[in-house]
Scaffold this motif. Structure first.
Motif, short mmCIF file in Angstrom:
data_model
loop_
_atom_site.label_atom_id
_atom_site.label_comp_id
_atom_site.label_asym_id
_atom_site.label_seq_id
_atom_site.Cartn_x
_atom_site.Cartn_y
_atom_site.Cartn_z
N LEU A 26 91.70 43.08 -4.92
CA LEU A 26 91.64 43.92 -6.12
C LEU A 26 91.29 43.07 -7.33
CD1 LEU A 26 94.79 46.20 -5.71
CD2 LEU A 26 92.42 46.87 -5.45
N SER A 65 86.34 50.57 -1.06
CA SER A 65 86.13 51.67 -0.11
C SER A 65 85.42 52.82 -0.83
CB SER A 65 87.46 52.16 0.47
OG SER A 65 88.25 52.74 -0.53
N ASP A 76 83.87 56.69 0.52
CA ASP A 76 83.68 57.53 1.70
C ASP A 76 82.27 58.09 1.83
OD1 ASP A 76 86.23 57.01 2.39
OD2 ASP A 76 87.10 58.88 1.65
N ILE A 91 98.94 43.44 -15.38
CA ILE A 91 98.93 43.79 -13.94
C ILE A 91 98.81 45.30 -13.73
CG2 ILE A 91 100.17 43.51 -11.73
CD1 ILE A 91 101.55 41.10 -12.91
N LEU A 149 95.67 46.35 -12.19
CA LEU A 149 95.51 46.20 -10.73
C LEU A 149 96.25 47.32 -9.99
CD1 LEU A 149 95.84 42.34 -10.21
CD2 LEU A 149 93.78 43.72 -10.29
N TRP A 150 97.42 47.71 -10.50
CA TRP A 150 98.16 48.81 -9.87
C TRP A 150 97.29 50.08 -9.91
CZ3 TRP A 150 102.91 47.63 -13.46
CH2 TRP A 150 103.58 46.50 -12.99
N ARG A 187 94.07 50.23 -10.22
CA ARG A 187 92.90 50.02 -9.36
C ARG A 187 93.24 50.33 -7.91
NH1 ARG A 187 87.92 47.25 -9.19
NH2 ARG A 187 87.82 47.21 -11.45
N PHE A 188 94.44 49.92 -7.50
CA PHE A 188 94.87 50.21 -6.12
C PHE A 188 94.99 51.72 -5.90
CE2 PHE A 188 98.22 50.63 -2.82
CZ PHE A 188 97.51 50.06 -1.77
N ILE A 198 93.27 54.01 -7.37
CA ILE A 198 91.90 54.53 -7.24
C ILE A 198 91.35 54.22 -5.85
CG2 ILE A 198 89.52 54.19 -8.07
CD1 ILE A 198 91.00 53.91 -10.90
N HIS A 199 91.64 53.02 -5.39
CA HIS A 199 91.21 52.59 -4.05
C HIS A 199 91.76 53.55 -2.98
CE1 HIS A 199 90.58 49.79 -0.69
NE2 HIS A 199 91.80 50.11 -0.33
N GLY A 241 90.38 57.92 -2.46
CA GLY A 241 89.27 58.44 -1.64
C GLY A 241 88.40 59.44 -2.39
N VAL A 242 88.37 59.33 -3.72
CA VAL A 242 87.59 60.28 -4.53
C VAL A 242 86.10 60.03 -4.33
CG1 VAL A 242 86.94 60.76 -6.93
CG2 VAL A 242 89.33 60.79 -6.26
N LYS A 246 87.70 56.02 -14.93
CA LYS A 246 87.14 55.56 -13.65
C LYS A 246 86.74 56.77 -12.78
CE LYS A 246 87.07 51.76 -10.88
NZ LYS A 246 86.53 50.47 -11.27
N MET A 264 104.11 47.54 -4.46
CA MET A 264 103.28 46.52 -5.14
C MET A 264 104.18 45.66 -6.00
SD MET A 264 99.88 48.62 -6.27
CE MET A 264 100.64 50.19 -6.55
#
Lengths: 201, 252
Positions: A4, A61, A63, B48, B51-52, B54-55, B57-58, B61-62, B81, B239
């Motif tokens: 990240l 990732s 999709d 930080i 980063l939380w 960002r995770f 968003i990761h 699955g949008v 984002k 996290m």
């Protein structure tokens, strides 16, 4: 978490490099709405660039199918910022491209246009004078280190070939190579003579 | 008879307050901190929180063309984002109960040129003003602990999610390691209010922040609450040693 951090850093770097200058707008527009997927041999997962109006989002990732997928390895990445090297990389097999090749071509073209000016990056935080001074000093130090590194390489090379005689010198290598070439020519001539003789018999 | 007259209570940080007063008190906190919200987030979390998010968003699955609800979206970090990820054919709704936060968020996003596929709604998470099966993804980032009726809010989110949609809850949680717990307490109750006093001129709001984090359900309890509300395949990801957890649940 490390991945990240890497993607976040990459995203900031790409924004600074590719999305600040007005003159690159046309090139950016060509990529708007496109997705470019990198699959690096050294990484477990892909790195996906989703190009937008104001920045490229870097994801791990995505999709939807990407417009273009590039399979490569870390060592080939630095060469990507020179547009003219792209065909060579593909030919050598260092870069495998699936999908719309124009996406990666346009991305490389954009990278080629980008100018990394450290002073410009630092000036909002340090002011123009300090940023310029610091950049010049850093550049002078980098040149010095580069010169010293080259000198050391030359010195070591001379020690190995001239002093310790662990390896032949460049001149000896050239002479040896000429000898081999001459022997190769003689062999060629002998073979053709023998062939002629066989035919005439 | 006396019990019937007694108003229902809930917690506001470590205090017990009548339920109908909590929303007003939380609103006061956010009216007070709205202007310095982003700066304080960076200072308090040493950056930080980016980063939380960002995770989150990761894990969302949008995709292009989807509809996303960024609930308690505050100053719109996630909305920005999501707006780029869903593209012109998608839509993002930034909803917050607090109009000050919503105004700061709208101004920030418009200044960044994020317009067109983002709409702004002042809404209470407990009774979301959207039709059933509207969103592909709902996120609530550092907002659920301020909601008075969390179970009701989860049910409301479930109702407006499309089948196949997912809810992501990013929230402070319970640290996993005891030594980290002590350092975390020291930081939350002594350092945080001082930073709040210096930067936002409001120590009280940041004391509430620390207290509300301690009163928030831990990882397993929140997961059970999600399952009770109807979500399937609920799971969570810790996290920074459990200081923050991301919960994810689906509507099938």
């Amino acid at each position: 978490m490390l991945m990240l951090l890497v993607t976040a850093t990459l995203e900031i770097a790409l924004k600074r490099l590719l999305y600040q200058d007005q003159f690159m707008k046309t090139a950016r527009q060509r990529l708007k709405g496109k997705t470019l997927r990198f699959e690096l041999a050294e990484l477990d997962g892909p790195v996906i660039l989703v190009f937008g109006e104001s920045q490229a989002d870097v994801l791990t990732s995505w999709d939807d199918p990407a417009d273009c997928t590039v399979r490569t390895h870390f060592s080939a990445i630095p060469a990507l910022h020179r547009r003219q090297q792209l065909p060579a990389l593909i030919k050598q097999g260092d870069l495998e491209v699936d999908g719309d090749i124009q996406v990666v071509q346009q991305f490389v073209a954009l990278l080629d246009m980008a100018e990394l000016d450290l002073a410009e990056l630092l000036s909002p935080y340090l002011g123009d004078v300090l940023a310029e001074g610091l950049t010049q000093r850093l550049s002078a130090h980098a040149d010095k280190i580069k010169r010293r590194w080259t000198d050391r390489q030359t010195q070591l090379g001379q020690a190995v070939t001239e002093e310790w005689r662990l390896s032949p010198s460049a001149l000896e290598l050239a002479w040896f190579s000429e000898e081999v070439d001459s022997l190769d020519k003689d062999e060629g001539a002998l073979v053709s003579r023998l062939e002629k003789m066989e035919i005439s018999r | 008879m006396a019990d019937e007259d007694k108003p229902e209570t809930t917690h506001f940080g470590f205090r017990t307050v009548p339920k109908d007063e909590k929303a007003v008190m939380v609103a006061d906190v956010f009216h007070s901190v709205a202007a310095k919200y982003d700066l304080m987030n960076d200072l308090m979390s040493f950056g930080i929180h980016r980063l939380w998010k960002r995770f989150a968003i990761h894990c969302s699955g949008v995709r292009r063309g989807q509809t996303v609800l960024d609930l308690a979206g505050g100053t719109g970090d996630l909305t920005a984002k999501f707006s780029r990820l869903v593209g012109e054919e998608g839509e993002v709704v930034l909803a917050d109960i607090n109009d000050s936060m919503l105004k700061v968020g709208r101004e920030k996003l418009r200044n960044k040129g994020i317009i067109g596929n983002v709409s702004y709604v002042q809404a209470n998470a407990e009774s979301l003003p959207f039709p059933d099966d509207t969103f592909d993804c709902i996120t609530i980032s550092f907002g659920l602990r301020n909601v008075t009726e969390k179970e009701q809010a989860l049910r409301s989110m479930y109702r407006v999610l499309k089948p196949g949609g997912r809810l992501l809850i990013l929230e402070f949680s319970t640290p996993l390691f005891k030594p980290l717990n002590k350092a975390y307490d020291l930081y939350s109750f002594h350092v945080l209010p001082r930073i709040g006093e210096m930067v936002a001129r409001d120590a009280g709001s940041y004391r509430y922040l620390a207290e509300s984090i301690r009163m928030h359900p831990d990882q397993e309890t929140l997961k059970a609450m999600m399952l009770d509300a109807g979500f399937d395949s609920a799971e969570y990801f810790n996290m920074t040693g459990g200081i923050v957890a991301l919960h994810r649940g689906y509507k099938f």
